[in-house]
Write a protein that holds these residues in place. Structure first.
Motif, PDB file in Angstrom:
ATOM      1  N   GLY A   1       0.818  -1.209   0.000  1.00  0.00           N
ATOM      2  CA  GLY A   1       0.000   0.000   0.000  1.00  0.00           C
ATOM      3  C   GLY A   1       0.853   1.260   0.000  1.00  0.00           C
ATOM      4  O   GLY A   1       0.526   2.250  -0.668  1.00  0.00           O
ATOM      5  N   TYR A   2       1.937   1.219   0.746  1.00  0.00           N
ATOM      6  CA  TYR A   2       2.856   2.364   0.762  1.00  0.00           C
ATOM      7  C   TYR A   2       3.492   2.560  -0.620  1.00  0.00           C
ATOM      8  O   TYR A   2       3.593   3.698  -1.114  1.00  0.00           O
ATOM      9  N   LEU A   3       3.907   1.465  -1.255  1.00  0.00           N
ATOM     10  CA  LEU A   3       4.500   1.565  -2.595  1.00  0.00           C
ATOM     11  C   LEU A   3       3.484   2.105  -3.601  1.00  0.00           C
ATOM     12  O   LEU A   3       3.826   2.893  -4.486  1.00  0.00           O
ATOM     13  N   PHE A   4       2.222   1.705  -3.444  1.00  0.00           N
ATOM     14  CA  PHE A   4       1.154   2.230  -4.296  1.00  0.00           C
ATOM     15  C   PHE A   4       0.984   3.730  -4.077  1.00  0.00           C
ATOM     16  O   PHE A   4       0.886   4.512  -5.034  1.00  0.00           O
ATOM     17  N   GLN A   5       0.955   4.129  -2.824  1.00  0.00           N
ATOM     18  CA  GLN A   5       0.759   5.545  -2.492  1.00  0.00           C
ATOM     19  C   GLN A   5       1.896   6.409  -3.030  1.00  0.00           C
ATOM     20  O   GLN A   5       1.689   7.545  -3.461  1.00  0.00           O
ATOM     21  N   GLN A   6       3.117   5.850  -3.050  1.00  0.00           N
ATOM     22  CA  GLN A   6       4.289   6.575  -3.554  1.00  0.00           C
ATOM     23  C   GLN A   6       4.444   6.461  -5.071  1.00  0.00           C
ATOM     24  O   GLN A   6       5.433   6.950  -5.626  1.00  0.00           O
ATOM     25  N   GLN A   7       3.491   5.788  -5.727  1.00  0.00           N
ATOM     26  CA  GLN A   7       3.501   5.601  -7.180  1.00  0.00           C
ATOM     27  C   GLN A   7       4.772   4.891  -7.654  1.00  0.00           C
ATOM     28  O   GLN A   7       5.346   5.225  -8.688  1.00  0.00           O
ATOM     29  N   LEU A   8       5.196   3.894  -6.895  1.00  0.00           N
ATOM     30  CA  LEU A   8       6.407   3.141  -7.238  1.00  0.00           C
ATOM     31  C   LEU A   8       6.099   1.829  -7.959  1.00  0.00           C
ATOM     32  O   LEU A   8       7.017   1.083  -8.307  1.00  0.00           O
ATOM     33  N   LEU A   9       4.806   1.557  -8.188  1.00  0.00           N
ATOM     34  CA  LEU A   9       4.400   0.317  -8.847  1.00  0.00           C
ATOM     35  C   LEU A   9       3.647   0.633 -10.130  1.00  0.00           C
ATOM     36  O   LEU A   9       2.869   1.591 -10.188  1.00  0.00           O
ATOM     37  N   ASP A  10       3.890  -0.186 -11.176  1.00  0.00           N
ATOM     38  CA  ASP A  10       3.024  -0.098 -12.358  1.00  0.00           C
ATOM     39  C   ASP A  10       1.951  -1.183 -12.219  1.00  0.00           C
ATOM     40  O   ASP A  10       1.901  -1.913 -11.214  1.00  0.00           O
ATOM     41  N   ALA A  11       1.097  -1.329 -13.222  1.00  0.00           N
ATOM     42  CA  ALA A  11      -0.035  -2.252 -13.116  1.00  0.00           C
ATOM     43  C   ALA A  11       0.434  -3.696 -12.934  1.00  0.00           C
ATOM     44  O   ALA A  11      -0.128  -4.460 -12.133  1.00  0.00           O
ATOM     45  N   THR A  12       1.474  -4.083 -13.654  1.00  0.00           N
ATOM     46  CA  THR A  12       1.989  -5.457 -13.543  1.00  0.00           C
ATOM     47  C   THR A  12       2.589  -5.706 -12.173  1.00  0.00           C
ATOM     48  O   THR A  12       2.336  -6.745 -11.539  1.00  0.00           O
ATOM     49  N   GLN A  13       3.382  -4.758 -11.674  1.00  0.00           N
ATOM     50  CA  GLN A  13       3.991  -4.916 -10.354  1.00  0.00           C
ATOM     51  C   GLN A  13       2.944  -4.928  -9.246  1.00  0.00           C
ATOM     52  O   GLN A  13       3.065  -5.672  -8.278  1.00  0.00           O
ATOM     53  N   GLN A  14       1.905  -4.104  -9.413  1.00  0.00           N
ATOM     54  CA  GLN A  14       0.818  -4.097  -8.426  1.00  0.00           C
ATOM     55  C   GLN A  14       0.134  -5.464  -8.392  1.00  0.00           C
ATOM     56  O   GLN A  14      -0.172  -5.994  -7.311  1.00  0.00           O
ATOM     57  N   THR A  15      -0.093  -6.042  -9.559  1.00  0.00           N
ATOM     58  CA  THR A  15      -0.730  -7.363  -9.623  1.00  0.00           C
ATOM     59  C   THR A  15       0.152  -8.434  -8.997  1.00  0.00           C
ATOM     60  O   THR A  15      -0.336  -9.314  -8.273  1.00  0.00           O
ATOM     61  N   LEU A  16       1.463  -8.372  -9.247  1.00  0.00           N
ATOM     62  CA  LEU A  16       2.386  -9.334  -8.644  1.00  0.00           C
ATOM     63  C   LEU A  16       2.416  -9.179  -7.120  1.00  0.00           C
ATOM     64  O   LEU A  16       2.501 -10.168  -6.382  1.00  0.00           O
TER      65      LEU A  16
END
Length: 488
Positions: free
Chosen positions: A368-383
């Motif tokens: 959730g923190y990585l999402f909030q910091q925009q450090l993930l793309d769609a593929t990384q979020q899914t992984l």
């Protein structure tokens, strides 16, 4: 082969007391074709739930574009809440009937309700009709949980119970994969697309439900239920038939060494006794069950009912491509219970349930923190979701295992229903509605707050289970929770 041990006596003119060794005879059985067929015929309920929940997420883009429905993000969250609300009320009503009328009658009735409601969903003409049919679909699935979980546990030998229960619950994600695959094909404009595509998606569940109804015709009533409802002779006949199938295949059945149970015959359990047992006699177990189910319900439903909105609104994934992102997500969820499930019988319930809950919570907070910091793309979020739910799926499945095996036989189905209702009502209805509103704000920080709430609930549940959880591995159901009708 052991005798039926049904030496019947009269304690007084109105009450029948008898001895039975049937539970011990069911627990001594090796795993066989009977158990495999039972799992396929009954356990597929979880597949249907996975199908329904996935379709709700995968077709959300098509629902918003539908000329008949015109849903927005809040409406999608509301539809998720309607489904869960139906499941809660259906579990309570059908759970009460399951303990009173029998497991077999109810797993046909609840499947019929599901098939009819999901078929009607395909013909929804506006928001309110869609919400009504989603509510009724949830009611059928909620009722299925109580009838199916109690039946499977009452037939499964004690040494396999944890792994079997978790693996069956994991088939939810086979349904999720089917829903995702169906949405990929039916929402593709080159195949079907448009308003017809999402309607055909909901027809998948109705077709599967009809096939399942045929498979269930051979499943007998639970001998354990028959025992306490003054039908010990019928219970003995069913167990002898199962044993005969094993003997015909040269299986060796060990002798029964446990002392026979002495039971009072009864036709039902008064509701006053039910609630006294749940909230007075077994108050500590009730607290554990409520905490586990509430945490996993919020965690799962908040994320899974709205994952498609996250992908479309924050990552720009086209609505008709959502299904591709569900497949790895579903794979992680199915592999978790399948690969970790045996450890719940070997290492033990208390350690494994606490560990999977805690790991899930910590990983969600980090992602959730990585999402909030925009450090993930769609593929990384899914992984990231794939890894989180590898553990969370086993944790969620163990919650249903816990409430099913730690309460007496006479109230097992209703116990499942009560804690499913409380937990899902607190976590499952609030979760999708809250996350739908957070996502509607288009603010990553708001969504992160929702993730932190879910993570905190999972860690809290891990602590509660670690302190007060029951070590039920390898023990018969009657040992874990003494039957209310057991004579001294």
């Amino acid at each position: 082969m052991a005798t039926a041990a049904l030496d019947t006596t009269k304690a007084d003119s109105d009450e029948r007391i008898y001895e039975t060794d049937l539970p011990a005879r069911l627990d001594r059985l090796p795993w066989g074709r009977f158990h495999t067929l039972l799992v396929f015929a009954l356990g597929i309920t979880w597949l249907l739930d996975g199908l329904e929940v996935t379709l709700a997420g995968s077709v959300s883009g098509a629902l918003k574009a539908s000329p008949a429905l015109h849903l927005n993000n809040s409406d999608i969250g509301l539809a998720g809440g309607a489904y869960i609300c139906g499941a809660v009320l259906g579990a309570l009503f059908f759970g009460w009937l399951t303990d009173r009328l029998g497991r077999r009658k109810l797993f046909f009735i609840t499947l019929f309700v599901y098939v009819g409601a999901t078929a009607l969903t395909a013909f929804s003409w506006n928001l309110w009709s869609f919400l009504l049919f989603r509510f009724l679909t949830g009611a059928g699935i909620g009722g299925e949980y109580t009838a199916i979980n109690s039946t499977i546990q009452e037939f499964t030998p004690a040494r396999f119970r944890g792994w079997v229960d978790l693996t069956i619950n994991g088939t939810f994600w086979i349904g999720a994969a089917l829903g995702a695959g169906g949405s990929i094909v039916l929402l593709d404009p080159q195949w079907v697309g448009g308003d017809l595509g999402w309607r055909l998606c909901f027809g998948i569940g109705a077709v599967l439900g009809l096939l399942i109804m045929i498979l269930r015709l051979w499943v007998p009533e639970s001998p354990r239920w028959l025992m306490i409802h003054n039908q010990p002779e019928e219970a003995a006949r069913i167990v002898e038939g199962i044993e005969q199938r094993f003997l015909e295949h040269q299986a060796q059945l060990p002798p029964v060494t446990e002392k026979p149970l002495r039971l009072h015959a009864r036709d039902h359990t008064p509701l006053g006794e039910v609630f006294k047992t749940l909230f007075v006699l077994h108050r500590q177990r009730a607290l554990v069950g409520l905490t586990l189910l509430t945490a996993q319900a919020f965690f799962y439903n908040a994320i899974f009912f709205t994952y498609a909105l996250v992908l479309t609104d924050f990552y720009g994934v086209p609505a008709d491509h959502i299904g591709w992102y569900v497949l790895p997500f579903a794979l992680g969820n199915f592999c978790g219970p399948l690969l970790l499930g045996r450890l719940f019988d070997v290492v033990g319930r208390r350690v494994m349930i606490s560990s999977t809950y805690a790991i899930s919570g910590v990983l969600l907070a980090v992602s959730g923190y990585l999402f909030q910091q925009q450090l993930l793309d769609a593929t990384q979020q899914t992984l990231a979701w794939m890894v989180i739910f590898f553990f969370a799926s086993a944790a969620a499945s163990s919650a249903y295992l816990t409430v099913a095996e730690t309460f007496p036989l006479e109230i097992r189905a209703l116990a499942i229903a009560v804690f499913y209702a409380f937990g899902t009502g607190l976590g499952g209805i609030v979760g999708p509605s809250l996350f739908g509103a957070l996502i509607e704000s288009h603010d990553r920080s708001n969504v992160f707050i929702g993730y932190l709430i879910g993570a905190g609930l999972m860690v809290l549940a891990a602590v509660v289970q670690g302190v007060w959880g029951v070590a039920a591995e390898g023990k018969s159901l009657e040992t874990v929770a003494r039957p209310l009708s057991q004579a001294s």
